[in-house]
Design a protein around this motif. Structure first.
Motif, PDB file in Angstrom:
ATOM      1  N   SER A   2       0.828  -1.199   0.000  1.00 42.71           N
ATOM      2  CA  SER A   2       0.000   0.000   0.000  1.00 42.71           C
ATOM      3  C   SER A   2       0.871   1.261   0.000  1.00 42.71           C
ATOM      4  O   SER A   2       2.092   1.196   0.113  1.00 42.71           O
ATOM      5  N   ASP A   3       0.209   2.390  -0.104  1.00 42.62           N
ATOM      6  CA  ASP A   3       0.921   3.665  -0.079  1.00 42.62           C
ATOM      7  C   ASP A   3       1.629   3.873   1.258  1.00 42.62           C
ATOM      8  O   ASP A   3       2.698   4.479   1.308  1.00 42.62           O
ATOM      9  N   HIS A   5       3.048   1.608   3.059  1.00 45.34           N
ATOM     10  CA  HIS A   5       4.299   0.846   3.036  1.00 45.34           C
ATOM     11  C   HIS A   5       5.377   1.592   2.249  1.00 45.34           C
ATOM     12  O   HIS A   5       6.533   1.625   2.652  1.00 45.34           O
ATOM     13  N   TYR A   6       4.986   2.185   1.149  1.00 44.93           N
ATOM     14  CA  TYR A   6       5.950   2.972   0.371  1.00 44.93           C
ATOM     15  C   TYR A   6       6.422   4.195   1.148  1.00 44.93           C
ATOM     16  O   TYR A   6       7.585   4.582   1.066  1.00 44.93           O
ATOM     17  N   LEU A   7       5.529   4.798   1.911  1.00 42.93           N
ATOM     18  CA  LEU A   7       5.917   5.935   2.740  1.00 42.93           C
ATOM     19  C   LEU A   7       6.897   5.496   3.828  1.00 42.93           C
ATOM     20  O   LEU A   7       7.873   6.198   4.113  1.00 42.93           O
TER      21      LEU A   7
END
Length: 98
Positions: A2-3, A5-7
């Motif tokens: 998800s976003d 996790h990327y953050l």
């Protein structure tokens, strides 16, 4: 992934990059004879930063293991805080290691 996790990956890598660059710049600010003492003194910090890379690598290889990202972020942040503390006075690290 998800976003979020990327953050987490982005924040962890930013903290890791800051710590590595800061430690490298601190070593270059020291006299050449003090550099080996400095590198020996910051070895635990470098080991923690290597652990961050391992945690991120495992999290990316095992995509279902998002808990590793949550573990890597505080370790990376603590490593960056320790690098900031070392950056305040690199000679203090050398004096304590003698």
């Amino acid at each position: 992934m998800s976003d979020l996790h990327y953050l987490l990956i982005l924040l962890t890598l930013a903290a890791w990059f800051y710590a590595v660059v800061t430690i490298r710049n601190d070593a270059s600010r020291l006299h050449y004879r003090d550099r080996p003492l400095f590198w020996r003194a910051v070895t635990p910090l470098l080991a923690a930063l290597a652990g961050v890379v391992v945690l991120l690598g495992l999290a990316l290889l095992l995509e279902g293991q998002a808990a590793l990202l949550w573990a890597a972020l505080p370790v990376g942040a603590l490593g960056a805080a320790a690098a900031w503390w070392v950056d305040l006075d690199p000679q203090r690290v050398v004096r304590r290691s003698r």
